[in-house]
Design a protein around this motif. Structure first.
Motif, mmCIF file in Angstrom:
data_model
loop_
_atom_site.group_PDB
_atom_site.id
_atom_site.type_symbol
_atom_site.label_atom_id
_atom_site.label_comp_id
_atom_site.label_asym_id
_atom_site.label_seq_id
_atom_site.Cartn_x
_atom_site.Cartn_y
_atom_site.Cartn_z
ATOM 1 N N GLU A 174 0.822 -1.232 0.000
ATOM 2 C CA GLU A 174 0.000 0.000 0.000
ATOM 3 C C GLU A 174 0.845 1.266 0.000
ATOM 4 N N GLY A 175 2.133 1.144 0.277
ATOM 5 C CA GLY A 175 2.961 2.351 0.324
ATOM 6 C C GLY A 175 4.279 2.038 0.995
ATOM 7 N N PRO A 176 5.191 3.029 0.990
ATOM 8 C CA PRO A 176 6.510 2.777 1.563
ATOM 9 C C PRO A 176 6.430 2.496 3.063
ATOM 10 N N LEU A 177 7.303 1.588 3.517
ATOM 11 C CA LEU A 177 7.397 1.331 4.948
ATOM 12 C C LEU A 177 8.299 2.392 5.583
ATOM 13 N N GLY A 178 8.511 2.284 6.866
ATOM 14 C CA GLY A 178 9.350 3.231 7.609
ATOM 15 C C GLY A 178 9.549 2.665 8.995
ATOM 16 N N PRO A 179 10.126 3.438 9.899
ATOM 17 C CA PRO A 179 10.352 2.908 11.248
ATOM 18 C C PRO A 179 9.028 2.560 11.930
ATOM 19 N N VAL A 180 9.003 1.412 12.579
ATOM 20 C CA VAL A 180 7.839 0.989 13.362
ATOM 21 C C VAL A 180 8.322 0.624 14.762
ATOM 22 N N VAL A 181 7.394 0.589 15.698
ATOM 23 C CA VAL A 181 7.671 -0.022 16.997
ATOM 24 C C VAL A 181 7.027 -1.394 16.944
ATOM 25 N N LEU A 182 7.847 -2.426 17.008
ATOM 26 C CA LEU A 182 7.301 -3.794 17.065
ATOM 27 C C LEU A 182 7.116 -4.130 18.535
ATOM 28 N N ALA A 183 5.864 -4.283 18.941
ATOM 29 C CA ALA A 183 5.584 -4.617 20.348
ATOM 30 C C ALA A 183 5.375 -6.119 20.428
ATOM 31 N N TYR A 184 6.356 -6.803 20.975
ATOM 32 C CA TYR A 184 6.203 -8.254 21.164
ATOM 33 C C TYR A 184 5.325 -8.493 22.384
ATOM 34 N N GLU A 185 4.115 -8.979 22.141
ATOM 35 C CA GLU A 185 3.169 -9.250 23.219
ATOM 36 C C GLU A 185 2.653 -10.676 23.074
ATOM 37 N N PRO A 186 3.275 -11.641 23.767
ATOM 38 C CA PRO A 186 2.716 -12.993 23.737
ATOM 39 C C PRO A 186 1.297 -12.929 24.301
ATOM 40 N N GLN A 187 0.336 -13.446 23.541
ATOM 41 C CA GLN A 187 -1.065 -13.202 23.919
ATOM 42 C C GLN A 187 -1.405 -13.812 25.270
ATOM 43 N N TRP A 188 -0.734 -14.918 25.604
ATOM 44 C CA TRP A 188 -0.988 -15.581 26.880
ATOM 45 C C TRP A 188 -0.429 -14.805 28.065
ATOM 46 N N ALA A 189 0.421 -13.833 27.829
ATOM 47 C CA ALA A 189 1.025 -13.066 28.934
ATOM 48 C C ALA A 189 0.328 -11.731 29.171
ATOM 49 N N ILE A 190 -0.682 -11.405 28.335
ATOM 50 C CA ILE A 190 -1.406 -10.140 28.502
ATOM 51 C C ILE A 190 -2.459 -10.322 29.587
ATOM 52 N N GLY A 191 -2.508 -9.379 30.521
ATOM 53 C CA GLY A 191 -3.503 -9.453 31.595
ATOM 54 C C GLY A 191 -3.230 -10.571 32.578
ATOM 55 N N ALA A 192 -2.016 -11.073 32.568
ATOM 56 C CA ALA A 192 -1.642 -12.208 33.436
ATOM 57 C C ALA A 192 -1.030 -11.677 34.728
ATOM 58 N N PRO A 193 -0.816 -12.551 35.699
ATOM 59 C CA PRO A 193 -0.183 -12.073 36.934
ATOM 60 C C PRO A 193 1.269 -11.658 36.720
ATOM 61 N N ARG A 194 1.944 -12.303 35.774
ATOM 62 C CA ARG A 194 3.364 -11.974 35.555
ATOM 63 C C ARG A 194 3.706 -12.081 34.071
ATOM 64 N N PRO A 195 4.817 -11.432 33.670
ATOM 65 C CA PRO A 195 5.206 -11.475 32.251
ATOM 66 C C PRO A 195 5.790 -12.820 31.859
ATOM 67 N N ALA A 196 6.070 -12.982 30.573
ATOM 68 C CA ALA A 196 6.837 -14.146 30.100
ATOM 69 C C ALA A 196 8.219 -14.104 30.757
ATOM 70 N N PHE A 245 6.290 -2.160 26.702
ATOM 71 C CA PHE A 245 4.958 -1.629 26.400
ATOM 72 C C PHE A 245 4.085 -1.978 27.606
ATOM 73 N N LEU A 246 3.708 -0.954 28.352
ATOM 74 C CA LEU A 246 3.067 -1.171 29.652
ATOM 75 C C LEU A 246 1.547 -1.076 29.561
ATOM 76 N N GLY A 247 0.884 -1.873 30.370
ATOM 77 C CA GLY A 247 -0.567 -1.788 30.543
ATOM 78 C C GLY A 247 -0.867 -1.444 31.992
ATOM 79 N N ARG A 248 -1.445 -2.414 32.715
ATOM 80 C CA ARG A 248 -1.881 -2.168 34.100
ATOM 81 C C ARG A 248 -0.795 -1.630 35.017
ATOM 82 N N PHE A 249 0.431 -2.088 34.802
ATOM 83 C CA PHE A 249 1.474 -1.724 35.772
ATOM 84 C C PHE A 249 2.021 -0.319 35.557
ATOM 85 N N ALA A 250 1.384 0.449 34.653
ATOM 86 C CA ALA A 250 1.715 1.875 34.524
ATOM 87 C C ALA A 250 0.627 2.747 35.147
#
Ligand SMILES: O=C(CO)COP(=O)(O)O
Length: 273
Positions: A174-196, A245-250
């Motif tokens: 669709e158009g030229p790419l450029g810098p992105v932020v790749l947020a690695y978020e294992p889906q099983w670790a979102i909203g969990a008690p602790r990170p991966a 990339f922070l959620g609840r703990f921010a």
């Protein structure tokens, strides 16, 4: 370019650690503004932000974007949206375009979050179209990628790199790419008690960084980790990831302050070109 010169240029031009916060839909409007005021005061005095060791971006709900951007004006903190439309204008009830977001001061747009995939049926085609929409409107996509189920780190890395490759290849049509932020978020670790585990996170983030280094169209991209991330994790991770990339703990601004403290501790390095 010699490696030392390259490293020196990175140090001069890109902060070492990127910290993003998505408020998702947790806060009301006034709560959001109060939180933003605390973050503004933290950012104005914290040496990690004022000295350029850390860059911070926050993604509030759409209605709070204008006032939060105003509250953070004069600090180094940037704002962005948690979503955007695939198109730039027209009959798309309820949507907000990248053009509109850029006009009101947003500089980031999150795409591909697991919650949007799971709850709103967004698949790779839509995620790629939103990535392209962000890029053509001057917004840095925060492209979330990560495996659904808990698998071994090497398998998670293979799946996650393949996902990033797929989405960005489609976006490039669709158009030229450029810098992105790749947020690695294992889906099983979102909203969990602790990170991966740190080993898991490092394995996947290093694979993403390695893949990015083969993609000149994505030069300047960053790899950050999200999924129950909070104070203490950066120190455990050391090198191998460009930030969090922070959620609840921010939600507690003091926790953001503790994470910024960690970015000054010296053990962290920025491997991404
Ligand atoms: O999805 C996340 C950030 O976008 C992570 O959220 P939690 O840290 O609350 O698990």
């Amino acid at each position: 370019m010699p490696a030392a010169q390259n490293t020196a240029q990175n140090a001069a031009h890109s902060p070492r650690v990127t910290i993003g916060v998505s408020l998702k839909m947790y806060f009301g409007h006034h709560e959001t503004l109060n939180w933003a005021r605390s973050i503004a005061s933290l950012a104005a005095r914290h040496p990690a932000v004022t000295g350029g060791t850390a860059e911070l971006f926050v993604l509030p709900a759409f209605p709070a974007l204008v006032p939060v951007t105003g509250i953070l004006a004069g600090t180094e903190v940037r704002t962005g949206a948690q979503d955007l439309a695939t198109d730039d204008s027209g009959p798309y009830t309820g949507e907000v375009s990248g053009a509109h977001l850029h006009e009101i001061g947003a500089r980031y747009a999150e795409v591909g979050h697991a919650e949007r995939r799971r709850l709103f049926g967004e698949g790779d085609t839509v995620v790629a179209a939103k990535t392209a929409a962000a890029l053509r409107n001057g917004l840095t996509p925060v492209l979330c990628v990560g495996e659904l189920d808990q698998v071994a780190p090497a398998e998670a890395a293979a799946r996650t790199v393949a996902e990033a490759e797929r989405v960005l290849a489609t976006a490039s049509h669709e158009g030229p790419l450029g810098p992105v932020v790749l947020a690695y978020e294992p889906q099983w670790a979102i909203g969990a008690p602790r990170p991966a585990s740190p080993d898991h996170i490092r394995t996947v983030c290093e694979s993403l960084t390695g893949w990015l280094s083969t993609q000149p169209a994505l030069a300047g991209s960053r790899v950050i980790y999200g999924g129950s991330a909070g104070p203490g994790l950066l120190t455990q991770l050391g090198t191998g990831v460009d930030g969090l990339f922070l959620g609840r703990f921010a939600h507690d601004p003091a926790a953001v302050g503790r994470i910024l403290d960690e970015t000054l501790e010296g053990a962290l390095a920025c491997p991404t070109a």
